[in-house]
Design an enzyme around this catalytic site. Structure first.
Site, mmCIF file in Angstrom:
data_model
loop_
_atom_site.group_PDB
_atom_site.id
_atom_site.type_symbol
_atom_site.label_atom_id
_atom_site.label_comp_id
_atom_site.label_asym_id
_atom_site.label_seq_id
_atom_site.Cartn_x
_atom_site.Cartn_y
_atom_site.Cartn_z
ATOM 1 N N ARG A 93 0.838 -1.209 0.000
ATOM 2 C CA ARG A 93 0.000 0.000 0.000
ATOM 3 C C ARG A 93 0.867 1.251 0.000
ATOM 4 O O ARG A 93 0.521 2.267 0.605
ATOM 5 C CB ARG A 93 -0.907 0.006 1.216
ATOM 6 N N ASP A 252 10.918 -7.167 8.087
ATOM 7 C CA ASP A 252 10.592 -6.194 7.035
ATOM 8 C C ASP A 252 10.424 -4.793 7.614
ATOM 9 O O ASP A 252 10.334 -3.828 6.872
ATOM 10 C CB ASP A 252 9.310 -6.609 6.297
#
Ligand code: AMP
Ligand code: MG
Length: 487
Positions: A93, A252
């Site tokens: 996103r 991440d």
């Protein structure tokens, strides 16, 4: 009408990496973009014209409706261990619109977060809600003001569109500025799915971007690993020193640059407690306050594994080099933490017994359920009121030991207290105050609460009269505080 130039100066090097590392994708335009907040001082630092950013054309860029000249939008590919489980991720996103070079020659990523679907969106809608984006804005800017390396927030725009979560929420796009978005997970991705040449290209890119002194190193990929270890050791020590709980230290969400990234379920600890967890999904306490230094080490081991192929042709030798580098981490971390704790107590010199002095204070804080930030604030101000800790005879004994220790310093008592003021924030973004600011902005369109709060947070070491109210604790009914991941 004269069209103002924002001053974007793009020079996109990540886009020159092998195709495997990204997907070219445009932000999805939104219906009715409106500027919610703009970071004036950051805009100035980046050499961007504030007025031009505020114009319709400027806001259109911040919303993803318009692509400025020189931008090359892309979504980055990466993988990561989420709560210990390895998966393929990527910007689901967010879109990197390009690398902007500031007037002073600094290179920063300009990323739009909440900008629509990408090839890495999996089931998600690619969107973000206003509340969480404002939250990232507030906390990242507070971290920056605290002197802690972090990605920053240039602006938040509302989209004029609703998104579906548990309820319908107003959508928003955050413009995130980072010294890069390279993550431990980017290297895991390269190691898992890339060729050795691709892994090397990524490592070379990271070296050039963050560790330009690599040319002096005998083994540049070992140097890369060592430097990331050093930066993360320093970063996590700084988190611990201010009581910051990141909340989702997945690989991440750990950068190569050493900046804090991804302000989802993060929060600052009130009561001192190593087991502090805010995230509602962290049921095992994997990312609890006291666990963060260990998780940092675990994540760095994943980076080391990903770099093995580059460390040495001989696998056994590569493993030995990686292990040697990783073995430095606990001591590096501890040194930063101990130095930081000494500074919080006004100590500039190192003495044998300092560790014990610090440990005893922390133990007393835990026993008496003392507020972490306010304990150090009180020590700094010499004002011992309103906390059970300060009435305990054990604390008074500790205080005497500390005063004796202070008198052994070469500098004057005044200088020692000056030092404390620079290391103990008078104000942190306490959860109930963050929530209050968000509620006013999101529910009522009233940004004055947030503006005032941001002003108090802009210089957390000022000890100004305006900051006093922000040191107040939440009413007991508001505890325990929970953050949510459904952002
Ligand atoms: P985060 O928890 O924000 O670090 O996100 C973890 C992963 O989920 C990243 O790959 C994100 O890009 C992805 N993600 C989070 N929210 C969304 C969303 N609404 N739509 C698509 N992908 C998302
Ligand atoms: Mg993330």
């Amino acid at each position: 009408m004269i069209k103002l130039d924002v001053g974007w100066t793009f020079d996109n090097r990540y886009a020159r990496l092998p195709e495997r590392f990204f997907s070219r994708v445009l932000p999805t335009p939104v219906r009715a973009p409106e500027l919610a907040v703009l970071n004036r001082s950051l805009a100035a630092e980046l050499g961007l014209n504030e007025e031009a950013l505020r114009s319709d054309a400027g806001v259109a860029v911040l919303a993803g409706n318009r692509i400025p000249d020189g931008a090359e939008p892309l979504a980055q590919a990466y993988a990561g261990h989420q709560f210990g489980y390895f998966t393929m991720l990527g910007d689901g996103r967010a879109v990197l619109i390009g690398e902007h070079v500031t007037p002073s020659g600094k290179r920063v990523d300009i990323q739009l977060k909440g900008s629509g679907r990408t090839p890495y969106s999996r089931g998600g809608d690619g969107r973000a809600a206003l509340g969480p984006m404002l939250r990232e804005y507030i906390v990242s800017e507070a971290m920056h003001a605290l002197g802690i390396p972090t990605t920053r927030s240039l602006a938040v725009v509302t989209t004029g569109e609703t998104i579906r979560r548990e309820t319908e929420l107003l959508g928003a796009v955050l413009t995130r500025v980072a010294s890069s978005h390279l993550r431990v997970g980017t290297f895991q991705y390269a190691a898992q799915w890339g060729t050795k040449d691709e892994l090397r290209a990524l490592a070379d890119y990271a070296l050039e971007r963050h560790f330009p002194r690599f040319e002096e190193a005998e083994n540049r990929y070992l140097f890369l690993l060592e430097q990331v270890i050093a930066r993360q050791a320093a970063l996590i020590a700084q988190w611990q020193l201010v009581g910051f709980v990141h909340g989702v230290m997945n690989t991440d969400n750990m950068t190569i640059s050493g900046e804090t990234i991804d302000y989802g379920p993060c929060a600052f600890m009130d009561t001192y407690d190593l087991k502090t967890v805010f995230s509602s999904i962290d049921t095992e306490g994997r990312y609890a306050y006291g666990n963060q230094p260990y998780i940092g080490g675990w994540n760095l081991a994943r980076l080391a594994e990903s770099l093995l192929l580059l460390l040495d042709e001989d696998e056994e030798k590569a493993v030995a080099l990686a292990q040697e580098a990783l073995d430095q981490y606990p001591a590096l971390y501890h040194r930063h933490w101990l130095d930081g704790m000494r500074a919080k107590l006004g100590l500039a010199e190192a003495q044998e017994g300092d560790g014990g002095l610090i440990a005893d204070l922390l133990r007393l804080m835990e026993e008496h359920r003392a507020d972490y930030t306010n304990t150090f604030r009180a020590l700094t101000l010499g004002e011992y009121t309103g906390m059970a800790l300060f009435d305990a005879s054990e604390f008074r004994e500790w205080h005497e030991r500390w005063q004796t220790r202070l008198s052994q310093e070469a500098v004057s008592r005044e200088e020692a207290y000056e030092r404390m003021r620079r290391h103990n924030p008078a104000v942190i973004p306490r959860n109930h105050r963050v929530e209050e600011a968000l509620a006013a902005a999101v529910n009522c369109g009233d940004y004055s609460v947030m503006d005032r709060f941001l002003e108090a947070l802009a210089d957390p070491y000022a000890y100004s009269p305006e900051q006093a109210e922000y040191a107040e604790l939440p009413p007991l009914s508001d505890r325990p505080y929970r953050t949510f991941c459904g952002t």
